[in-house]
Every structure is written in C-alpha cells, then in structure tokens.
Design an enzyme around this catalytic site. Structure first.
Site, PDB file in Angstrom:
ATOM      1  N   SER A  21       0.807  -1.223   0.000  1.00 31.16           N
ATOM      2  CA  SER A  21       0.000   0.000   0.000  1.00 31.16           C
ATOM      3  C   SER A  21       0.844   1.278   0.000  1.00 31.16           C
ATOM      4  CB  SER A  21      -0.908   0.010   1.229  1.00 31.16           C
ATOM      5  OG  SER A  21      -1.580   1.254   1.293  1.00 31.16           O
ATOM      6  N   LYS A  72     -13.608  -4.879   1.816  1.00 31.48           N
ATOM      7  CA  LYS A  72     -14.415  -3.716   1.423  1.00 31.48           C
ATOM      8  C   LYS A  72     -15.923  -3.977   1.492  1.00 31.48           C
ATOM      9  CE  LYS A  72     -11.552  -1.028  -1.687  1.00 31.48           C
ATOM     10  NZ  LYS A  72     -11.498  -0.463  -3.032  1.00 31.48           N
ATOM     11  N   ASP A 113     -13.626   5.992  -3.436  1.00 28.99           N
ATOM     12  CA  ASP A 113     -13.186   5.617  -4.799  1.00 28.99           C
ATOM     13  C   ASP A 113     -14.034   6.336  -5.851  1.00 28.99           C
ATOM     14  OD1 ASP A 113     -11.099   3.934  -4.125  1.00 28.99           O
ATOM     15  OD2 ASP A 113     -12.349   2.131  -4.090  1.00 28.99           O
ATOM     16  N   ALA A 138     -15.642  -5.942 -14.177  1.00 32.60           N
ATOM     17  CA  ALA A 138     -16.881  -5.801 -13.405  1.00 32.60           C
ATOM     18  C   ALA A 138     -16.635  -6.084 -11.929  1.00 32.60           C
ATOM     19  CB  ALA A 138     -17.946  -6.754 -13.956  1.00 32.60           C
TER      20      ALA A 138
HETATM   21  P1  NAP Z   1     -11.424  -7.135  -8.761  1.00 28.66           P
HETATM   22  O1  NAP Z   1     -12.591  -6.823  -7.894  1.00 28.66           O
HETATM   23  O2  NAP Z   1     -10.627  -8.369  -8.555  1.00 28.66           O
HETATM   24  O3  NAP Z   1     -11.968  -7.136 -10.305  1.00 28.66           O
HETATM   25  C1  NAP Z   1     -11.108  -7.368 -11.380  1.00 28.66           C
HETATM   26  C2  NAP Z   1     -11.898  -7.401 -12.690  1.00 28.66           C
HETATM   27  O4  NAP Z   1     -10.970  -7.641 -13.746  1.00 28.66           O
HETATM   28  C3  NAP Z   1     -12.925  -8.533 -12.755  1.00 28.66           C
HETATM   29  O5  NAP Z   1     -14.030  -8.120 -13.537  1.00 28.66           O
HETATM   30  C4  NAP Z   1     -12.135  -9.628 -13.484  1.00 28.66           C
HETATM   31  O6  NAP Z   1     -12.946 -10.521 -14.212  1.00 28.66           O
HETATM   32  C5  NAP Z   1     -11.348  -8.810 -14.463  1.00 28.66           C
HETATM   33  N1  NAP Z   1     -10.175  -9.545 -14.927  1.00 28.66           N
HETATM   34  C6  NAP Z   1      -9.139  -9.991 -14.167  1.00 28.66           C
HETATM   35  N2  NAP Z   1      -8.233 -10.629 -14.955  1.00 28.66           N
HETATM   36  C7  NAP Z   1      -8.749 -10.603 -16.214  1.00 28.66           C
HETATM   37  C8  NAP Z   1      -8.303 -11.108 -17.454  1.00 28.66           C
HETATM   38  N3  NAP Z   1      -7.141 -11.778 -17.552  1.00 28.66           N
HETATM   39  N4  NAP Z   1      -9.077 -10.901 -18.552  1.00 28.66           N
HETATM   40  C9  NAP Z   1     -10.248 -10.247 -18.459  1.00 28.66           C
HETATM   41  N5  NAP Z   1     -10.735  -9.731 -17.297  1.00 28.66           N
HETATM   42  C10 NAP Z   1      -9.992  -9.913 -16.192  1.00 28.66           C
HETATM   43  O7  NAP Z   1     -10.361  -5.944  -8.731  1.00 28.66           O
HETATM   44  P2  NAP Z   1     -10.667  -4.382  -8.501  1.00 28.66           P
HETATM   45  O8  NAP Z   1     -10.579  -4.051  -7.070  1.00 28.66           O
HETATM   46  O9  NAP Z   1     -11.890  -4.031  -9.261  1.00 28.66           O
HETATM   47  O10 NAP Z   1      -9.367  -3.737  -9.191  1.00 28.66           O
HETATM   48  C11 NAP Z   1      -9.150  -3.812 -10.589  1.00 28.66           C
HETATM   49  C12 NAP Z   1      -7.889  -3.034 -10.941  1.00 28.66           C
HETATM   50  O11 NAP Z   1      -8.190  -1.625 -10.776  1.00 28.66           O
HETATM   51  C13 NAP Z   1      -6.751  -3.330  -9.948  1.00 28.66           C
HETATM   52  O12 NAP Z   1      -5.854  -4.194 -10.528  1.00 28.66           O
HETATM   53  C14 NAP Z   1      -6.107  -1.973  -9.681  1.00 28.66           C
HETATM   54  O13 NAP Z   1      -4.911  -1.850 -10.429  1.00 28.66           O
HETATM   55  C15 NAP Z   1      -7.088  -0.964 -10.213  1.00 28.66           C
HETATM   56  N6  NAP Z   1      -7.567  -0.074  -9.150  1.00 28.66           N
HETATM   57  C16 NAP Z   1      -7.010   1.157  -9.102  1.00 28.66           C
HETATM   58  C17 NAP Z   1      -7.441   2.060  -8.155  1.00 28.66           C
HETATM   59  C18 NAP Z   1      -6.828   3.426  -8.152  1.00 28.66           C
HETATM   60  O14 NAP Z   1      -6.971   4.157  -7.154  1.00 28.66           O
HETATM   61  N7  NAP Z   1      -6.169   3.837  -9.209  1.00 28.66           N
HETATM   62  C19 NAP Z   1      -8.437   1.703  -7.229  1.00 28.66           C
HETATM   63  C20 NAP Z   1      -8.976   0.414  -7.293  1.00 28.66           C
HETATM   64  C21 NAP Z   1      -8.522  -0.476  -8.254  1.00 28.66           C
HETATM   65  P3  NAP Z   1     -13.589 -11.843 -13.567  1.00 28.66           P
HETATM   66  O15 NAP Z   1     -14.852 -11.383 -12.893  1.00 28.66           O
HETATM   67  O16 NAP Z   1     -13.810 -12.692 -14.747  1.00 28.66           O
HETATM   68  O17 NAP Z   1     -12.559 -12.396 -12.602  1.00 28.66           O
END
Ligand code: NAP
Length: 287
Positions: A21, A72, A113, A138
C-alpha cells in the site's frame, strides 16, 4: 512540540495483505506537512479477525480507517452507518470514527473511490457528458466507476466489457436504480469491438497491464482507438501502461490511475481531518 506524543491519534488501513500500500506514505506526508498530530499505519487483518479489528477502532478511539481487499464488502454490516454511495457501490473504503457528545464512538463508512475516480476526468467533463462509454471489468473498481459515470455523466450507453458476464449482470442489476436512461449493457470482451470504437470514454478496471505483467492489456486491437476518445487506465503501477501507450499513439487522450489513487486518499483525508489534501506534497512523497 514533537509528534508522535501521548495525544497522537491513529488512522489505519485494514487489508490482507497490506505491504504494497502507498497510503501510509501519502497520509503521513500530509499529516506532517500540516502539523496534524495523527499517524497512519497499515494493519494486516485476516478475514476472520475483521469484526474484532472494527471493534478495536471504536475501543481505541482511532480517527478513522481505510479498507482494502478483501474487507471492502464484509465490513459494511459491522459499521453504525454507511453513505448512500457506499451502499450503492456495495463497498466501503473509508471509515470515519465520530466521538459523540455522550462519550460514545460511532463508525461511518463511505466510498471515496467514487470521488477519486471522477477527479482526473473533471477537465474532460464537457466532452464526456451524455456520450457512449465503456468499462473493461466488473469487479470492485468497475462498480465505483459505473456508479460515478451513471450519476455524473449520464452516459447514453455504458458498456461493461467482461470475461465473466454473470458478474457484470449482477453489477448492472445492483446499479439499475441509478440507470434512469437504461444505459447499462454487458458484452463479452470478444464481442466488444463496435462498443470500443463508438465509446468516447474507455476505462480499464481490470488488473491487465499491472506490474509485473506489464505486457497485459484489456484491448489489444489498436485500430479501435481514435482522437475523440479519453482512455483511462485505473492501473497505476506502471503509470504508463501498454493500453495508454497504444491508445495515445492513435491520438486518444490518456489518463493514468495515479490520479484516482490520490483522489480517493484526498477525500478520505478531508473526512478525517477537515483539511484539504496537500496534493503537491503527496505527489512528491510518492516519488
Ligand atoms: P477485482 O474486484 O478483482 O476485479 C477485477 C476485474 O478484472 C474482474 O471483472 C475480473 O474478471 C477482471 N479480470 C481480471 N483478470 C482478467 C483477465 N485476464 N481478462 C479479463 N478480465 C480480467 O479488482 P478491482 O478491485 O476491481 O481492481 C481492478 C484493478 O483496478 C486493480 O488491478 C487496480 O490496479 C485498479 N484499481 C485502481 C485504483 C486506483 O486508485 N487507481 C483503485 C482500485 C482499483 P472476472 O470477474 O472474470 O474475474
């Protein structure tokens, strides 16, 4: 006076794991800069220990907390109150501990967020209002992004381009009360070509492209990108992802994920302290 001292109050991150973090670096730099007698620590809390940790916030009089994976969603029923946006998104990333006049402490959950996601888009607001938009993914970040877009930019179409349609369909059902125009659609990634080309905003809310797998991208067909698009990658390590490089090379406006990271921290910081986040100090602290 030199801080910390016997009056110092604590803010903590609750997550599992937490070592990666950047929040302690950002918030401690901001506390020091403003001379606030607060300290931010990251605490690794296993899922089974979350209820005890939340009661610890109350019992020990912390000023507040951030919440990250995997807590969360599960933290919500453990709190005294939640903001409308945290309920809508289904996730809490910030807790504010409020001292009541009766000497009790109540715990309020929020989702910063949403504000963090919107902050870097503000310069493009006029271009984005009422347009076709698309989110890759998603998961939790996609939920905050979809809620933010539906309630701020009233997209004509908001496509969720995903590999697991069932998860996206659940998201669309949960956000239906905020989708008065019926904008939400779910498509499989393999069938998203037309939606990608017609969307004026593309958001990567998947981990594709994140360190160490930097050659990943949610959309490898570069010919779909064009000048009228804003392409926003929520991944912030690295800052210049493959998606942004390829979209930028075709003339699209690109936005990296660091702005969202700082934006969500800024909203949480103000909720705990009443002060604006010293953005330049925080950017320097991130190096
Ligand atoms: P999450 O809840 O695990 O969701 C990840 C999403 O990505 C799911 O829909 C997943 O699909 C999809 N996915 C994962 N691997 C994939 C692949 N190989 N091909 C296609 N789809 C794939 O994660 P999250 O918390 O939403 O975070 C997602 C990303 O956003 C993180 O990696 C992070 O870098 C970024 N993020 C950034 C911030 C910021 O402040 N900038 C804040 C939050 C998150 P499935 O449902 O099929 O598994």
């Amino acid at each position: 006076m030199a801080f910390p001292d016997a009056s110092t109050r604590l803010v903590t991150l609750l997550g599992h794991p937490v070592e990666h973090s950047l929040s302690p670096r950002m918030h401690n730099a901001a506390f020091r800069h403003l001379g606030l007698n607060l300290v931010y620590l990251a605490t690794d809390v296993r899922p089974a220990d979350l209820p005890a940790a939340v009661e610890g916030l109350r019992a020990m009089g912390l000023r507040g907390a951030n919440v990250t994976l995997p807590h969360k969603e599960t933290i919500r029923p453990l709190l005294d109150a939640c903001s409308d946006r945290a309920r809508a998104v289904g996730a809490v990333n910030t807790v504010v501990c409020v001292d009541t006049e009766a000497g009790a402490r109540t715990l309020h959950g929020d989702n910063t967020d949403v504000a963090g996601f919107l902050a870097p888009l503000a310069p493009f607001a006029d271009r984005l209002h009422g347009t076709d938009q698309l989110i890759f993914g998603a998961g939790g970040a996609a939920r905050a992004a979809a809620y933010a877009l539906l309630t701020t930019y009233q997209p004509s179409v908001l496509t969720l381009a995903v590999r697991t349609p069932a998860r996206a369909e659940a998201l669309a059902r949960d956000l239906a009360p905020f989708d008065a125009r019926g904008a939400l659609r779910v498509v499989a990634l393999a069938e998203a070509e037309a939606a990608v080309a017609t969307s004026r905003l593309l958001v990567n809310a998947t981990p594709l492209g994140m360190h160490p797998h930097v050659e990943g991208t949610p959309w490898a067909r570069q010919a779909s990108f064009h000048r009228a698009q804003v392409v926003y990658d929520l991944v912030y390590a690295p800052q210049h992802t493959r998606l942004l490089r390829e979209a930028g090379a075709r003339g699209a406006t690109t936005v990296g994920g660091l702005g969202m990271l700082i934006g969500q921290a800024a909203a949480a910081f103000t909720a705990w302290t009443g002060h604006p986040f010293p953005l330049e100090v925080v950017r320097q602290a991130l190096g």
